[in-house]
Scaffold this motif. Structure first.
Motif, PDB file in Angstrom:
ATOM      1  N   SER A 227      24.410 -12.180 -38.209  1.00  0.00           N
ATOM      2  CA  SER A 227      24.559 -13.139 -37.116  1.00  0.00           C
ATOM      3  C   SER A 227      24.817 -12.465 -35.776  1.00  0.00           C
ATOM      4  O   SER A 227      25.324 -11.348 -35.711  1.00  0.00           O
ATOM      5  N   LEU A 228      24.422 -13.187 -34.728  1.00  0.00           N
ATOM      6  CA  LEU A 228      24.615 -12.739 -33.345  1.00  0.00           C
ATOM      7  C   LEU A 228      25.570 -13.726 -32.697  1.00  0.00           C
ATOM      8  O   LEU A 228      25.456 -14.936 -32.900  1.00  0.00           O
ATOM      9  N   LEU A 229      26.511 -13.197 -31.935  1.00  0.00           N
ATOM     10  CA  LEU A 229      27.499 -14.044 -31.275  1.00  0.00           C
ATOM     11  C   LEU A 229      27.397 -13.858 -29.768  1.00  0.00           C
ATOM     12  O   LEU A 229      27.438 -12.721 -29.281  1.00  0.00           O
ATOM     13  N   PHE A 230      27.260 -14.969 -29.038  1.00  0.00           N
ATOM     14  CA  PHE A 230      27.314 -14.901 -27.572  1.00  0.00           C
ATOM     15  C   PHE A 230      28.787 -14.867 -27.173  1.00  0.00           C
ATOM     16  O   PHE A 230      29.580 -15.663 -27.703  1.00  0.00           O
ATOM     17  N   THR A 231      29.152 -13.955 -26.276  1.00  0.00           N
ATOM     18  CA  THR A 231      30.550 -13.889 -25.832  1.00  0.00           C
ATOM     19  C   THR A 231      30.600 -13.984 -24.313  1.00  0.00           C
ATOM     20  O   THR A 231      29.551 -13.942 -23.645  1.00  0.00           O
ATOM     21  N   HIS A 232      31.807 -14.050 -23.756  1.00  0.00           N
ATOM     22  CA  HIS A 232      31.882 -14.140 -22.287  1.00  0.00           C
ATOM     23  C   HIS A 232      31.581 -12.798 -21.628  1.00  0.00           C
ATOM     24  O   HIS A 232      31.443 -12.716 -20.420  1.00  0.00           O
ATOM     25  N   ARG A 233      31.453 -11.725 -22.443  1.00  0.00           N
ATOM     26  CA  ARG A 233      31.088 -10.424 -21.852  1.00  0.00           C
ATOM     27  C   ARG A 233      29.641 -10.044 -22.149  1.00  0.00           C
ATOM     28  O   ARG A 233      29.080  -9.172 -21.524  1.00  0.00           O
ATOM     29  N   GLY A 234      29.057 -10.658 -23.178  1.00  0.00           N
ATOM     30  CA  GLY A 234      27.687 -10.286 -23.529  1.00  0.00           C
ATOM     31  C   GLY A 234      27.329 -10.746 -24.931  1.00  0.00           C
ATOM     32  O   GLY A 234      27.467 -11.920 -25.277  1.00  0.00           O
ATOM     33  N   LEU A 235      26.906  -9.784 -25.766  1.00  0.00           N
ATOM     34  CA  LEU A 235      26.464 -10.125 -27.118  1.00  0.00           C
ATOM     35  C   LEU A 235      27.283  -9.353 -28.144  1.00  0.00           C
ATOM     36  O   LEU A 235      27.538  -8.160 -27.981  1.00  0.00           O
ATOM     37  N   SER A 236      27.687 -10.049 -29.187  1.00  0.00           N
ATOM     38  CA  SER A 236      28.443  -9.391 -30.252  1.00  0.00           C
ATOM     39  C   SER A 236      28.010  -9.978 -31.595  1.00  0.00           C
ATOM     40  O   SER A 236      26.891 -10.473 -31.711  1.00  0.00           O
ATOM     41  N   GLY A 237      28.887  -9.913 -32.591  1.00  0.00           N
ATOM     42  CA  GLY A 237      28.517 -10.362 -33.933  1.00  0.00           C
ATOM     43  C   GLY A 237      27.990  -9.176 -34.724  1.00  0.00           C
ATOM     44  O   GLY A 237      27.566  -8.168 -34.139  1.00  0.00           O
ATOM     45  N   PRO A 238      27.986  -9.289 -36.057  1.00  0.00           N
ATOM     46  CA  PRO A 238      27.619  -8.145 -36.904  1.00  0.00           C
ATOM     47  C   PRO A 238      26.259  -7.523 -36.577  1.00  0.00           C
ATOM     48  O   PRO A 238      26.123  -6.303 -36.575  1.00  0.00           O
ATOM     49  N   ALA A 239      25.253  -8.359 -36.280  1.00  0.00           N
ATOM     50  CA  ALA A 239      23.910  -7.799 -36.028  1.00  0.00           C
ATOM     51  C   ALA A 239      23.937  -6.884 -34.810  1.00  0.00           C
ATOM     52  O   ALA A 239      23.333  -5.803 -34.799  1.00  0.00           O
ATOM     53  N   VAL A 240      24.647  -7.315 -33.775  1.00  0.00           N
ATOM     54  CA  VAL A 240      24.718  -6.537 -32.531  1.00  0.00           C
ATOM     55  C   VAL A 240      25.543  -5.265 -32.744  1.00  0.00           C
ATOM     56  O   VAL A 240      25.150  -4.171 -32.308  1.00  0.00           O
ATOM     57  N   LEU A 241      26.681  -5.400 -33.427  1.00  0.00           N
ATOM     58  CA  LEU A 241      27.513  -4.212 -33.672  1.00  0.00           C
ATOM     59  C   LEU A 241      26.705  -3.152 -34.423  1.00  0.00           C
ATOM     60  O   LEU A 241      26.702  -1.974 -34.057  1.00  0.00           O
ATOM     61  N   GLN A 242      26.024  -3.600 -35.481  1.00  0.00           N
ATOM     62  CA  GLN A 242      25.210  -2.651 -36.266  1.00  0.00           C
ATOM     63  C   GLN A 242      24.176  -1.966 -35.380  1.00  0.00           C
ATOM     64  O   GLN A 242      24.015  -0.747 -35.405  1.00  0.00           O
ATOM     65  N   LEU A 243      23.475  -2.780 -34.592  1.00  0.00           N
ATOM     66  CA  LEU A 243      22.376  -2.212 -33.818  1.00  0.00           C
ATOM     67  C   LEU A 243      22.869  -1.275 -32.711  1.00  0.00           C
ATOM     68  O   LEU A 243      22.171  -0.329 -32.339  1.00  0.00           O
ATOM     69  N   SER A 244      24.086  -1.541 -32.218  1.00  0.00           N
ATOM     70  CA  SER A 244      24.604  -0.741 -31.095  1.00  0.00           C
ATOM     71  C   SER A 244      24.641   0.751 -31.443  1.00  0.00           C
ATOM     72  O   SER A 244      24.497   1.594 -30.564  1.00  0.00           O
ATOM     73  N   SER A 245      24.815   1.067 -32.732  1.00  0.00           N
ATOM     74  CA  SER A 245      24.867   2.484 -33.130  1.00  0.00           C
ATOM     75  C   SER A 245      23.493   3.159 -33.004  1.00  0.00           C
ATOM     76  O   SER A 245      23.404   4.378 -32.999  1.00  0.00           O
ATOM     77  N   TYR A 246      22.441   2.347 -32.943  1.00  0.00           N
ATOM     78  CA  TYR A 246      21.077   2.899 -32.873  1.00  0.00           C
ATOM     79  C   TYR A 246      20.469   2.735 -31.485  1.00  0.00           C
ATOM     80  O   TYR A 246      19.313   3.036 -31.271  1.00  0.00           O
ATOM     81  N   TRP A 247      21.265   2.187 -30.557  1.00  0.00           N
ATOM     82  CA  TRP A 247      20.748   1.861 -29.213  1.00  0.00           C
ATOM     83  C   TRP A 247      21.110   2.954 -28.216  1.00  0.00           C
ATOM     84  O   TRP A 247      22.200   3.513 -28.277  1.00  0.00           O
TER      85      TRP A 247
END
Ligand code: FDA
Length: 394
Positions: A227-247
C-alpha cells in the motif's frame, strides 16, 4: 585494567545477540552501549510489537554492493532458528502479512529475551558508556572508556547505522572502520518516506491519510506491490518505503494506483450498464472517493459521464491511474529512515565470521555494514544471522 576475551560495542539487536551467543560458548564478554537501556530500536520497532523476522528470508531481499555476502550467515542462522528461540522463551507471535512475524504482546519481550540470553552467557553490560579511543597492539585491543580502560583480544563493532539519531545512532562504527583502514561505502537513508516538490505537495495535501493498494516501480525496474499512503509531507506506506531503498535522487517513480483492476474492462462494462453514470462515481468503485475528487480537481479525471468519455480520454486516464509518474523531491532522511544503506564495505570482511580480512580480531555485525534488508523483519534477521556467525569465531 580489566581484561575480557571480547568487547562488543553497541547493545542493539546484533550486539546483544552476539554477546549472548559468545558468552554462552565460554567467551568472557563485555557489552558496551552509550544509551541508558539496551535494544532501543527493538523497543520502537514494528509499532511496538517488533517485526523480528520474516518467513521468506532470502538473499535477494538484501541490498549490498556484494549481493553474495549475506548468503553464508543467512543460511547458517535462519529465521527458523530465531523463531525457535522466541518459542523457547514463550513469546507468542503472529504473521501479519507477507511473512512478517510480530510479537502478539510487545517488543519488550524480545529485549527481555536477549537480556536473559546475555545473563545466561554471563555477559557484563555497561550502559551510558562512551568509547573515547581504541588502540590495537600485540595484546589485542585497548578500549578507553569514560572512566577506565578495558582490554580484549577481540573487538566487535555493532553500533548500527545513522537512522534515528534520537535513538542513539552515531557514525562511530564507520569511524572505527576508517581508523583501521577499512573502506566505508557512502551511506544514505533507506526504507524512508518520499517528500514531494511544493506545488505537487500542495495539490495532494487534501489526501493526507488516504491509503491505496499500489504497485510502485523505480527507474531501474524494481517494483513493490503494497500500500501507498499520502501524508502531509509526501508519500509513505510500505510500497514507498521499500522502493526508497532503490531510488536515486532526481529519478522518477511510476505508481499504479489500480494494480488489481482491468480499468478498460471496468469502464466498458459500466458504460454498457450505466451510460449516464459519471466517470467520477465509476472510479469511486475501485478508488477512495477523496482520491478521485482530488484528481478531478487537478484536471486528471475529466468531469464527464461514461458515454461522454472518448477513447483518447480513456487511454489518458489509464496512464494517469496506472502509470502515474512522480518525481520525489527527496526523502525524509535519517530522521525517520528505518535503515542506513551503505556502510562498511563487505569486501573488507569475511562473510563466514564478519572479521576484517586485514585486521585480526576486529569484527563488524548488523546494520553498520553494507547490507540492508527490505521492510518486514529482514533487517533484524540480518542482525541475528551476522551476530551468530561472528559469535562462532569469538
Ligand atoms: P542497532 O541500531 O539496533 O544498535 C546499535 C546500538 O549501538 C544502539 O544501541 C546504539 O545506542 C549503540 N551505539 C551507537 N553508537 C554508539 C557509540 N558511539 N558508543 C556506544 N554505543 C553506540 N527492522 C526489522 O527487521 N523489523 C522491524 O520491525 C523494524 N522496525 C524498525 C523501526 C524503527 C523506528 C527503526 C529505526 C528501525 C527498524 N528496523 C526494523 C531496523 C532495525 O531496527 C535495525 O536494522 C536493527 O536494529 C539493526 O541492528 P544493529 O544491532 O546493527 O543496530
Amino acid at each position: 585494567m580489566e581484561k575480557f576475551d571480547t568487547v562488543i560495542i553497541g547493545a542493539g539487536a546484533a550486539g546483544m545477540f552476539c554477546a549472548a551467543m559468545a558468552g554462552q560458548a565460554g567467551s568472557r564478554v563485555l557489552l558496551i552501549d552509550n544509551g541508558k537501556k539496551p535494544g532501543r530500536k527493538i523497543l520502537m520497532s514494528g509499532g511496538g510489537r517488533c517485526n523480528f523476522t520474516n518467513l521468506y528470508i532470502e538473499p535477494a531481499a538484501y541490498l549490498s554492493q556484494n549481493p553474495h555476502f549475506c548468503k553464508s550467515a543467512l543460511a547458517r542462522y535462519t529465521q527458523w532458528d530465531f523463531i525457535d528461540m522466541v518459542g523457547k522463551h514463550g513469546i507468542a507471535w503472529h504473521e501479519k502479512t507477507l511473512g512478517q512475524l510480530f510479537c502478539d504482546d510487545s517488543a519488550q519481550q524480545i529485549v527481555d529475551m536477549l537480556v536473559a540470553e546475555c545473563e545466561k552467557g554471563q555477559v557484563t553490560t555497561r550502559l551510558r558508556s562512551e568509547v573515547l579511543s581504541i588502540e590495537r597492539d600485540e595484546n589485542g585491543y585497548t578500549i578507553q572508556l569514560n572512566g577506565d580502560s578495558v582490554q580484549a583480544a577481540k573487538l566487535v563493532i555493532a553500533t548500527g547505522g545513522l537512522s534515528m539519531p534520537g535513538l542513539g545512532a552515531t557514525p562511530f562504527g564507520y569511524k572505527i572502520a576508517e581508523q583501521f583502514g577499512l573502506k566505508v561505502l557512502p551511506t544514505r537513508a533507506g526504507l524512508v518516506p518520499f517528500t514531494l516538490h511544493k506545488p505537487l505537495l500542495e495539490q495532494l495535501q487534501v489526501l493526507s491519510g488516504v491509503s491505496v493498494p499500489s504497485v510502485i516501480t523505480a527507474q531501474n525496474g524494481v517494483s513493490f506491490r503494497e500500500s501507498l499512503l499520502f501524508t502531509h509531507r509526501g508519500l509513505s506506506g510500505p510500497a514507498v518505503l521499500q522502493l526508497s531503498s532503490y531510488w536515486q535522487p532526481g529519478e522518477f517513480v511510476s505508481v499504479n494506483l489500480l494494480p488489481d483492476t482491468d480499468l478498460d474492462e471496468l469502464l466498458n462494462e459500466q458504460r454498457n450498464a450505466h451510460p449516464n453514470q459519471s466517470l467520477k462515481n465509476t472510479l469511486a468503485i475501485v478508488l477512495p472517493k477523496r482520491l478521485v475528487e482530488c484528481l478531478q480537481q487537478l484536471g486528471q479525471i475529466p468531469d464527464v459521464t461514461l458515454k461522454q468519455l472518448n477513447s483518447r480520454q480513456q487511454s489518458e486516464l489509464l496512464e494517469t491511474l496506472q502509470d502515474w509518474r512522480v518525481q520525489p523531491n527527496g526523502t525524509e532522511g535519517y530522521r525517520t529512515a528505518e535503515v542506513t544503506l551503505g556502510g562498511v564495505d563487505t569486501n573488507e570482511l569475511s562473510s563466514r565470521t564478519m572479521e576484517a580480512r586485514n585486521v585480526p580480531g576486529l569484527y563488524f555485525i548488523g546494520e553498520v555494514m553494507d547490507v540492508s534488508g527490505w521492510l518486514g523483519g529482514y533487517n533484524f534477521q540480518w542482525a541475528w544471522s551476522s551476530a551468530w556467525a561472528c559469535a562462532q569465531d569469538l
